[in-house]
Design a protein around this motif. Structure first.
Motif, PDB file in Angstrom:
ATOM      1  N   VAL A  21      36.898  30.898  43.849  1.00 53.61           N
ATOM      2  CA  VAL A  21      36.745  31.790  44.817  1.00 53.61           C
ATOM      3  C   VAL A  21      38.278  31.811  45.462  1.00 53.61           C
ATOM      4  CG1 VAL A  21      35.838  32.051  47.032  1.00 53.61           C
ATOM      5  CG2 VAL A  21      34.390  31.232  45.168  1.00 53.61           C
ATOM      6  N   GLU A  22      38.531  33.023  45.781  1.00 56.44           N
ATOM      7  CA  GLU A  22      39.703  33.279  46.642  1.00 56.44           C
ATOM      8  C   GLU A  22      39.266  33.895  48.058  1.00 56.44           C
ATOM      9  OE1 GLU A  22      42.791  34.874  43.233  1.00 56.44           O
ATOM     10  OE2 GLU A  22      41.781  36.256  44.343  1.00 56.44           O
ATOM     11  N   VAL A  23      40.151  33.114  48.917  1.00 62.52           N
ATOM     12  CA  VAL A  23      39.845  33.291  50.459  1.00 62.52           C
ATOM     13  C   VAL A  23      41.233  33.923  51.070  1.00 62.52           C
ATOM     14  CG1 VAL A  23      39.211  32.039  52.442  1.00 62.52           C
ATOM     15  CG2 VAL A  23      38.155  31.663  50.386  1.00 62.52           C
ATOM     16  N   ALA A  24      41.061  34.820  51.805  1.00 59.05           N
ATOM     17  CA  ALA A  24      42.083  35.323  52.995  1.00 59.05           C
ATOM     18  C   ALA A  24      41.610  35.201  54.230  1.00 59.05           C
ATOM     19  CB  ALA A  24      42.172  36.963  52.581  1.00 59.05           C
ATOM     20  N   ARG A  25      42.432  34.210  54.994  1.00 64.17           N
ATOM     21  CA  ARG A  25      42.220  34.204  56.362  1.00 64.17           C
ATOM     22  C   ARG A  25      43.431  34.538  57.203  1.00 64.17           C
ATOM     23  NH1 ARG A  25      40.453  27.953  55.346  1.00 64.17           N
ATOM     24  NH2 ARG A  25      41.957  28.478  53.607  1.00 64.17           N
ATOM     25  N   ARG A  34      36.466  36.727  47.698  1.00 65.87           N
ATOM     26  CA  ARG A  34      36.348  37.440  46.374  1.00 65.87           C
ATOM     27  C   ARG A  34      36.534  36.528  45.180  1.00 65.87           C
ATOM     28  NH1 ARG A  34      42.191  40.626  45.388  1.00 65.87           N
ATOM     29  NH2 ARG A  34      43.412  38.703  44.909  1.00 65.87           N
ATOM     30  N   ASP A  35      36.153  36.974  43.968  1.00 67.64           N
ATOM     31  CA  ASP A  35      35.972  36.391  42.849  1.00 67.64           C
ATOM     32  C   ASP A  35      37.156  36.488  42.109  1.00 67.64           C
ATOM     33  OD1 ASP A  35      35.510  35.605  40.108  1.00 67.64           O
ATOM     34  OD2 ASP A  35      33.556  36.532  39.994  1.00 67.64           O
ATOM     35  N   GLY A  41      37.485  44.038  42.517  1.00 67.46           N
ATOM     36  CA  GLY A  41      35.961  44.014  42.820  1.00 67.46           C
ATOM     37  C   GLY A  41      35.587  43.985  44.309  1.00 67.46           C
ATOM     38  N   PRO A  42      34.214  43.816  44.661  1.00 73.48           N
ATOM     39  CA  PRO A  42      33.809  43.756  46.084  1.00 73.48           C
ATOM     40  C   PRO A  42      34.383  42.479  46.571  1.00 73.48           C
ATOM     41  CG  PRO A  42      31.988  43.015  44.596  1.00 73.48           C
ATOM     42  CD  PRO A  42      33.035  43.500  43.683  1.00 73.48           C
ATOM     43  N   ILE A  43      34.552  42.684  47.851  1.00 75.21           N
ATOM     44  CA  ILE A  43      34.983  41.605  48.914  1.00 75.21           C
ATOM     45  C   ILE A  43      33.892  41.522  49.831  1.00 75.21           C
ATOM     46  CG2 ILE A  43      36.938  41.106  50.722  1.00 75.21           C
ATOM     47  CD1 ILE A  43      38.714  43.044  49.188  1.00 75.21           C
ATOM     48  N   LEU A  44      33.768  40.222  50.282  1.00 75.91           N
ATOM     49  CA  LEU A  44      32.702  39.749  51.416  1.00 75.91           C
ATOM     50  C   LEU A  44      33.561  39.460  52.465  1.00 75.91           C
ATOM     51  CD1 LEU A  44      29.972  38.863  52.334  1.00 75.91           C
ATOM     52  CD2 LEU A  44      30.444  36.729  51.333  1.00 75.91           C
TER      53      LEU A  44
END
Length: 64
Positions: A21-25, A34-35, A41-44
């Motif tokens: 999992v990659e996270v942007a803060r 995102r995966d 692909g999609p971003i939550l």
């Protein structure tokens, strides 16, 4: 779309092909997830408070 700066989770192994999992803060009002295998692909996106509650719950000991 905002310029998210994703970083790989510290729990992800260094091996390619692992589930990561990659996270942007870097955006103050949003946490993006995102995966890592699907960077296009999609971003939550969630509110920082929701992300904090989610990660705090993950740190709790698991009940049998």
């Amino acid at each position: 779309m905002p310029a998210y700066k994703f970083v790989k989770s510290s729990y992800s192994g260094g091996n390619a092909g692992q589930e990561c999992v990659e996270v942007a803060r870097n955006i103050p009002t949003t946490v993006a997830v995102r995966d890592s295998k699907r960077p296009g692909g999609p971003i939550l996106t969630v509110a920082p408070a929701a992300w904090g509650a989610f990660t705090a719950d993950l740190r709790q000991p698991q009940q049998p």
